[in-house]
Design a protein around this motif. Structure first.
Motif, PDB file in Angstrom:
ATOM      1  N   THR A   9     -39.146  20.596   9.381  1.00 25.35           N
ATOM      2  CA  THR A   9     -38.969  20.329   8.162  1.00 25.35           C
ATOM      3  C   THR A   9     -37.432  20.485   7.771  1.00 25.35           C
ATOM      4  OG1 THR A   9     -39.704  22.428   7.437  1.00 25.35           O
ATOM      5  CG2 THR A   9     -41.269  20.616   7.371  1.00 25.35           C
ATOM      6  N   SER A  31     -44.534  22.017  11.618  1.00 26.73           N
ATOM      7  CA  SER A  31     -44.052  22.963  10.752  1.00 26.73           C
ATOM      8  C   SER A  31     -44.987  24.257  10.449  1.00 26.73           C
ATOM      9  CB  SER A  31     -44.176  22.465   9.171  1.00 26.73           C
ATOM     10  OG  SER A  31     -44.132  23.294   8.131  1.00 26.73           O
ATOM     11  N   VAL A  72     -35.674  25.619  14.960  1.00 35.47           N
ATOM     12  CA  VAL A  72     -35.666  26.996  13.669  1.00 35.47           C
ATOM     13  C   VAL A  72     -34.235  27.418  13.464  1.00 35.47           C
ATOM     14  CG1 VAL A  72     -38.279  26.910  14.138  1.00 35.47           C
ATOM     15  CG2 VAL A  72     -36.484  28.586  15.475  1.00 35.47           C
TER      16      VAL A  72
HETATM   17  N1  NAP Z   1     -27.888  22.042  10.051  1.00 37.65           N
HETATM   18  C1  NAP Z   1     -27.076  21.641  10.986  1.00 37.65           C
HETATM   19  O1  NAP Z   1     -25.953  20.960  10.759  1.00 37.65           O
HETATM   20  C2  NAP Z   1     -27.096  22.207  12.478  1.00 37.65           C
HETATM   21  C3  NAP Z   1     -26.138  21.806  13.594  1.00 37.65           C
HETATM   22  C4  NAP Z   1     -26.463  22.099  14.808  1.00 37.65           C
HETATM   23  C5  NAP Z   1     -27.490  23.267  15.037  1.00 37.65           C
HETATM   24  N2  NAP Z   1     -28.120  23.694  13.992  1.00 37.65           N
HETATM   25  C6  NAP Z   1     -29.101  24.231  14.542  1.00 37.65           C
HETATM   26  O2  NAP Z   1     -30.339  23.776  14.222  1.00 37.65           O
HETATM   27  C7  NAP Z   1     -31.426  24.766  13.736  1.00 37.65           C
HETATM   28  C8  NAP Z   1     -31.977  24.416  12.341  1.00 37.65           C
HETATM   29  O3  NAP Z   1     -30.956  24.162  11.470  1.00 37.65           O
HETATM   30  P1  NAP Z   1     -31.293  23.936  10.107  1.00 37.65           P
HETATM   31  O4  NAP Z   1     -30.419  23.868   9.297  1.00 37.65           O
HETATM   32  O5  NAP Z   1     -32.353  22.397   9.909  1.00 37.65           O
HETATM   33  O6  NAP Z   1     -32.505  25.147   9.722  1.00 37.65           O
HETATM   34  P2  NAP Z   1     -33.308  25.487   8.549  1.00 37.65           P
HETATM   35  O7  NAP Z   1     -33.273  24.365   7.627  1.00 37.65           O
HETATM   36  O8  NAP Z   1     -32.803  26.817   7.806  1.00 37.65           O
HETATM   37  O9  NAP Z   1     -34.739  25.939   9.295  1.00 37.65           O
HETATM   38  C9  NAP Z   1     -35.712  24.826  10.000  1.00 37.65           C
HETATM   39  C10 NAP Z   1     -36.919  24.905   9.752  1.00 37.65           C
HETATM   40  O10 NAP Z   1     -37.339  26.140  10.708  1.00 37.65           O
HETATM   41  C11 NAP Z   1     -38.595  26.714   9.918  1.00 37.65           C
HETATM   42  N3  NAP Z   1     -38.453  28.065   9.980  1.00 37.65           N
HETATM   43  C12 NAP Z   1     -37.644  28.615   9.058  1.00 37.65           C
HETATM   44  N4  NAP Z   1     -37.728  30.119   9.487  1.00 37.65           N
HETATM   45  C13 NAP Z   1     -38.806  30.332  10.399  1.00 37.65           C
HETATM   46  C14 NAP Z   1     -39.153  31.424  11.013  1.00 37.65           C
HETATM   47  N5  NAP Z   1     -39.092  32.525  10.652  1.00 37.65           N
HETATM   48  N6  NAP Z   1     -40.410  30.870  11.861  1.00 37.65           N
HETATM   49  C15 NAP Z   1     -40.706  29.671  12.166  1.00 37.65           C
HETATM   50  N7  NAP Z   1     -39.996  28.663  11.503  1.00 37.65           N
HETATM   51  C16 NAP Z   1     -39.109  28.817  10.505  1.00 37.65           C
HETATM   52  C17 NAP Z   1     -38.734  25.977   8.661  1.00 37.65           C
HETATM   53  O11 NAP Z   1     -40.009  25.095   8.582  1.00 37.65           O
HETATM   54  P3  NAP Z   1     -41.107  25.385   8.156  1.00 37.65           P
HETATM   55  O12 NAP Z   1     -41.156  26.488   6.997  1.00 37.65           O
HETATM   56  O13 NAP Z   1     -41.804  23.848   7.813  1.00 37.65           O
HETATM   57  O14 NAP Z   1     -42.162  25.762   8.962  1.00 37.65           O
HETATM   58  C18 NAP Z   1     -37.432  25.231   8.458  1.00 37.65           C
HETATM   59  O15 NAP Z   1     -37.749  24.179   7.653  1.00 37.65           O
HETATM   60  C19 NAP Z   1     -30.562  26.160  13.498  1.00 37.65           C
HETATM   61  O16 NAP Z   1     -30.996  27.011  14.607  1.00 37.65           O
HETATM   62  C20 NAP Z   1     -29.283  25.883  13.464  1.00 37.65           C
HETATM   63  O17 NAP Z   1     -28.357  26.709  14.054  1.00 37.65           O
HETATM   64  C21 NAP Z   1     -28.116  23.005  12.835  1.00 37.65           C
END
Ligand code: NAP
Length: 224
Positions: A9, A31, A72
């Motif tokens: 999500t 999710s 995550v």
């Molecule tokens: N955003 C970027 O541009 C980017 C670029 C490169 C890499 N990344 C990496 O990709 C990953 C995701 O980034 P994001 O910005 O999309 O992250 P985010 O929005 O903070 O989290 C993604 C999803 O992870 C789930 N989540 C949150 N806390 C959790 C927990 N304690 N246990 C299990 N699930 C959990 C939640 O889904 P539910 O609540 O629906 O379970 C949330 O919607 C990160 O590790 C980040 O470093 C991000």
């Protein structure tokens, strides 16, 4: 090949899901809440205009996927993997997108974990028969979601299973203008994760949202 997202999500997962679905893949957004997974998938279907994005809870996503993207927050990854262990089978490949970054006072800082990458730390928690590939770490969510823009960049892959890397590279290559680069063993994630910090710092310095990397000089080559 069905592509699933654990933490589907969030913005990175949604962006990747849009790009994969538009390239013809079947995508499943997982999710902790099946309802939130379904809602995220509905929103992505509306954006992409394709019916192949589904949403459910993380457990059902794992059952139905072969490639499982770990999207995550970096600090939640080990718990998420441990919770998933009973469901993981040898046909699964984990694709780790996590990056250990701290955002404080408007600055981005790479969080050193005794010299190890987040991918290596996660891998220690997996049985040997489940390969982990670090990938997509340097591609920002904002550019993935901006469907009018071509990606036109490299996607860096690292991992200790050549077969798993090839499968992830083949999936990545479905996405137009994305060029897969095999960077070597999983320890290369130490560099790739720091490159993400650089990309974010460049975005901030230049007031942009799509800074990413493209390697030149390897056209048409495969890693030897
Ligand atoms: N955003 C970027 O541009 C980017 C670029 C490169 C890499 N990344 C990496 O990709 C990953 C995701 O980034 P994001 O910005 O999309 O992250 P985010 O929005 O903070 O989290 C993604 C999803 O992870 C789930 N989540 C949150 N806390 C959790 C927990 N304690 N246990 C299990 N699930 C959990 C939640 O889904 P539910 O609540 O629906 O379970 C949330 O919607 C990160 O590790 C980040 O470093 C991000």
């Amino acid at each position: 090949m069905d592509i699933g997202f654990l933490g589907g999500t969030g913005s990175e997962a949604r962006g990747l899901a849009l790009r994969f679905a538009l390239a013809g893949a079947r995508v499943i957004l997982g999710s902790r809440s099946a309802a939130m997974g379904a809602a995220a998938a509905e929103a992505c279907r509306d954006t992409a205009g394709v019916p192949t994005i589904h949403g459910t809870d993380n457990a059902n996503m794992i059952r139905d996927s072969e490639l499982i993207f770990l999207t995550v927050p970096f600090g939640a990854a080990i718990d998420a993997v441990r919770t998933s262990l009973p469901l993981l089978k040898p046909h699964h490949i984990l694709v780790d997108v996590t990056v250990p970054l701290n955002f404080t006072m408007g600055r981005v800082e790479y969080l050193d974990q005794e010299g190890f990458s987040n991918s290596e730390i996660i891998d220690r928690n997996l049985p040997k028969e489940i390969p982990l590939v670090g990938a997509f770490k340097t591609i920002p969510a904002a550019i993935l979601a901006d469907l009018k823009s071509e990606l036109n960049c490299s996607v860096f892959l690292c991992g200790n299973s050549r077969e798993a890397k090839t499968k992830v590279a083949n999936a990545a290559s479905m996405i137009p203008t994305l060029h897969a680069v095999d960077c070597g063993g999983l320890e290369t994630a130490r560099t790739l994760e720091r490159m993400t910090a650089l990309a974010i710092a460049l975005n901030r310095r230049y007031k942009r949202h799509g800074a990413r990397f493209r390697v030149v000089g390897l056209d048409g080559e495969t890693a030897k």
